[in-house]
Design an enzyme around this catalytic site. Structure first.
Site, PDB file in Angstrom:
ATOM      1  N   PRO A  10       0.776  -1.302  -0.115  1.00 38.79           N
ATOM      2  CA  PRO A  10      -0.048  -0.085   0.236  1.00 38.79           C
ATOM      3  C   PRO A  10       0.985   1.280  -0.085  1.00 38.79           C
ATOM      4  CG  PRO A  10       0.024  -1.030   2.140  1.00 38.79           C
ATOM      5  CD  PRO A  10       0.426  -1.970   1.165  1.00 38.79           C
ATOM      6  N   ASN A  11       0.139   2.085  -0.756  1.00 39.38           N
ATOM      7  CA  ASN A  11       0.940   3.681  -0.934  1.00 39.38           C
ATOM      8  C   ASN A  11       2.224   3.735  -1.678  1.00 39.38           C
ATOM      9  OD1 ASN A  11      -1.214   4.838   0.708  1.00 39.38           O
ATOM     10  ND2 ASN A  11      -0.354   3.682   2.201  1.00 39.38           N
ATOM     11  N   ARG A  18       5.086  10.942  -2.411  1.00 41.70           N
ATOM     12  CA  ARG A  18       4.858  10.804  -0.879  1.00 41.70           C
ATOM     13  C   ARG A  18       5.960  10.950  -0.004  1.00 41.70           C
ATOM     14  NH1 ARG A  18       4.765   4.673   1.246  1.00 41.70           N
ATOM     15  NH2 ARG A  18       3.740   5.018   3.323  1.00 41.70           N
ATOM     16  N   TYR A  23      11.331   9.052   1.429  1.00 39.59           N
ATOM     17  CA  TYR A  23      11.271   7.966   0.466  1.00 39.59           C
ATOM     18  C   TYR A  23      11.976   8.486  -0.949  1.00 39.59           C
ATOM     19  CZ  TYR A  23       7.829   5.814   3.416  1.00 39.59           C
ATOM     20  OH  TYR A  23       7.270   5.206   4.677  1.00 39.59           O
ATOM     21  N   ASN A  74       8.265  -5.400  -0.802  1.00 41.70           N
ATOM     22  CA  ASN A  74       8.005  -4.183   0.064  1.00 41.70           C
ATOM     23  C   ASN A  74       6.534  -4.162   0.578  1.00 41.70           C
ATOM     24  OD1 ASN A  74       7.990  -1.804   1.364  1.00 41.70           O
ATOM     25  ND2 ASN A  74       9.076  -0.787  -0.081  1.00 41.70           N
ATOM     26  N   ALA A  77       2.907  -0.615   4.958  1.00 43.93           N
ATOM     27  CA  ALA A  77       2.435  -0.843   6.237  1.00 43.93           C
ATOM     28  C   ALA A  77       1.912  -2.350   6.625  1.00 43.93           C
ATOM     29  CB  ALA A  77       1.340   0.297   6.461  1.00 43.93           C
ATOM     30  N   HIS A  80       4.117  -4.355   9.099  1.00 40.28           N
ATOM     31  CA  HIS A  80       3.918  -4.379  10.561  1.00 40.28           C
ATOM     32  C   HIS A  80       2.578  -4.771  11.076  1.00 40.28           C
ATOM     33  CE1 HIS A  80       7.298  -1.740   9.499  1.00 40.28           C
ATOM     34  NE2 HIS A  80       6.332  -0.633   8.838  1.00 40.28           N
ATOM     35  N   GLU A  98      12.843  -9.166   1.968  1.00 39.31           N
ATOM     36  CA  GLU A  98      11.841  -8.206   2.621  1.00 39.31           C
ATOM     37  C   GLU A  98      12.847  -6.806   2.167  1.00 39.31           C
ATOM     38  OE1 GLU A  98      11.241  -8.367   6.713  1.00 39.31           O
ATOM     39  OE2 GLU A  98      10.304  -6.429   6.857  1.00 39.31           O
ATOM     40  N   HIS A 100      12.867  -2.360   2.480  1.00 41.39           N
ATOM     41  CA  HIS A 100      12.187  -1.152   3.002  1.00 41.39           C
ATOM     42  C   HIS A 100      13.079   0.150   2.177  1.00 41.39           C
ATOM     43  CE1 HIS A 100       9.073  -3.243   5.326  1.00 41.39           C
ATOM     44  NE2 HIS A 100      10.160  -3.953   5.571  1.00 41.39           N
ATOM     45  N   SER A 102      13.004   3.150   3.436  1.00 39.37           N
ATOM     46  CA  SER A 102      13.497   3.795   4.621  1.00 39.37           C
ATOM     47  C   SER A 102      13.906   2.974   5.714  1.00 39.37           C
ATOM     48  CB  SER A 102      12.386   4.625   5.225  1.00 39.37           C
ATOM     49  OG  SER A 102      11.341   3.966   5.634  1.00 39.37           O
ATOM     50  N   ARG A 107      12.808   4.972  12.891  1.00 40.25           N
ATOM     51  CA  ARG A 107      11.544   5.629  12.699  1.00 40.25           C
ATOM     52  C   ARG A 107      10.604   5.250  13.997  1.00 40.25           C
ATOM     53  NH1 ARG A 107       9.069   5.020   6.899  1.00 40.25           N
ATOM     54  NH2 ARG A 107       7.739   7.034   7.478  1.00 40.25           N
ATOM     55  N   ARG A 111       6.875   0.851  13.529  1.00 37.51           N
ATOM     56  CA  ARG A 111       7.479   0.427  12.469  1.00 37.51           C
ATOM     57  C   ARG A 111       8.447  -0.508  12.781  1.00 37.51           C
ATOM     58  NH1 ARG A 111       5.325   3.675   8.331  1.00 37.51           N
ATOM     59  NH2 ARG A 111       4.906   5.726   9.160  1.00 37.51           N
TER      60      ARG A 111
HETATM   61  C1  DQA Z   1       8.051   1.238   3.954  1.00 44.80           C
HETATM   62  C2  DQA Z   1       8.210   1.461   5.638  1.00 44.80           C
HETATM   63  C3  DQA Z   1       6.793   1.091   6.177  1.00 44.80           C
HETATM   64  O1  DQA Z   1       6.730   1.307   7.394  1.00 44.80           O
HETATM   65  C4  DQA Z   1       5.656   2.212   5.386  1.00 44.80           C
HETATM   66  O2  DQA Z   1       4.473   1.807   5.706  1.00 44.80           O
HETATM   67  C5  DQA Z   1       5.816   2.133   3.960  1.00 44.80           C
HETATM   68  C6  DQA Z   1       7.042   2.062   3.208  1.00 44.80           C
HETATM   69  C7  DQA Z   1       9.557   1.695   3.176  1.00 44.80           C
HETATM   70  O3  DQA Z   1       9.592   1.058   2.051  1.00 44.80           O
HETATM   71  O4  DQA Z   1      10.328   2.143   4.017  1.00 44.80           O
HETATM   72  O5  DQA Z   1       4.758   2.299   3.570  1.00 44.80           O
HETATM   73  O6  DQA Z   1       7.920  -0.340   3.527  1.00 44.80           O
END
Ligand code: DQA
Length: 143
Positions: A10-11, A18, A23, A74, A77, A80, A98, A100, A102, A107, A111
């Protein structure tokens, strides 16, 4: 032909606009283009997907498992929160890296926990969108 699935949660469709301070400026299309180059150079088939829905990610992990293809994941969210994604990785017996963008450990506390990490082959995080290429190198070493 060897294949790799790159699955985004998501996102991540909003990459580039964003929270760029967290990011970066690259879009998900940029990430896909760079992975397509890496895969083409190595003759590897790429399934690059993004969904805001947990169920899609579960189905795609199962699909990768059935195809015997590793996954760069990736989960955003859902990392978590999602026991369903944890179970899918276990059940599909897919090799998952896996990633990420960030450094989630630098953070918010919510997370710091990942349902993916215990069932992942490895974790790469905090190096911006380069984590995708680093995960690719981990799965398909060139040196
Ligand atoms: C993320 C880190 C997650 O905590 C966050 O919800 C994301 C992006 C990252 O790529 O840093 O959507 O997975």
């Amino acid at each position: 032909m060897a294949a790799v699935y790159v699955l985004n949660g998501p996102n991540l469709n909003l990459l580039g606009m964003r929270e760029p301070e967290t990011y970066g400026a690259a879009t998900l299309a940029d990430v896909e283009a760079s992975l397509r180059k890496l895969c083409a150079a190595r003759g590897i088939d790429l399934a690059f997907r993004q969904s805001n829905s947990e169920g899609d990610l579960v189905s795609w992990i199962q699909e990768a498992g059935s195809a015997g293809a590793p996954v760069i994941l990736n989960a955003g969210a859902y990392t978590h929160t999602s026991i369903a994604i944890h179970d899918a990785i276990r059940g599909a017996k897919a090799d998952v890296v896996e990633v990420h963008i960030s450094n989630v450990h630098a953070r918010e506390k919510f997370r710091h926990h990942s349902y993916v990490s215990p069932v992942a082959k490895g974790v790469i995080l905090g190096f911006g969108v380069r984590v995708y290429a680093l995960a690719f190198e981990a799965l398909f070493p060139s040196i």
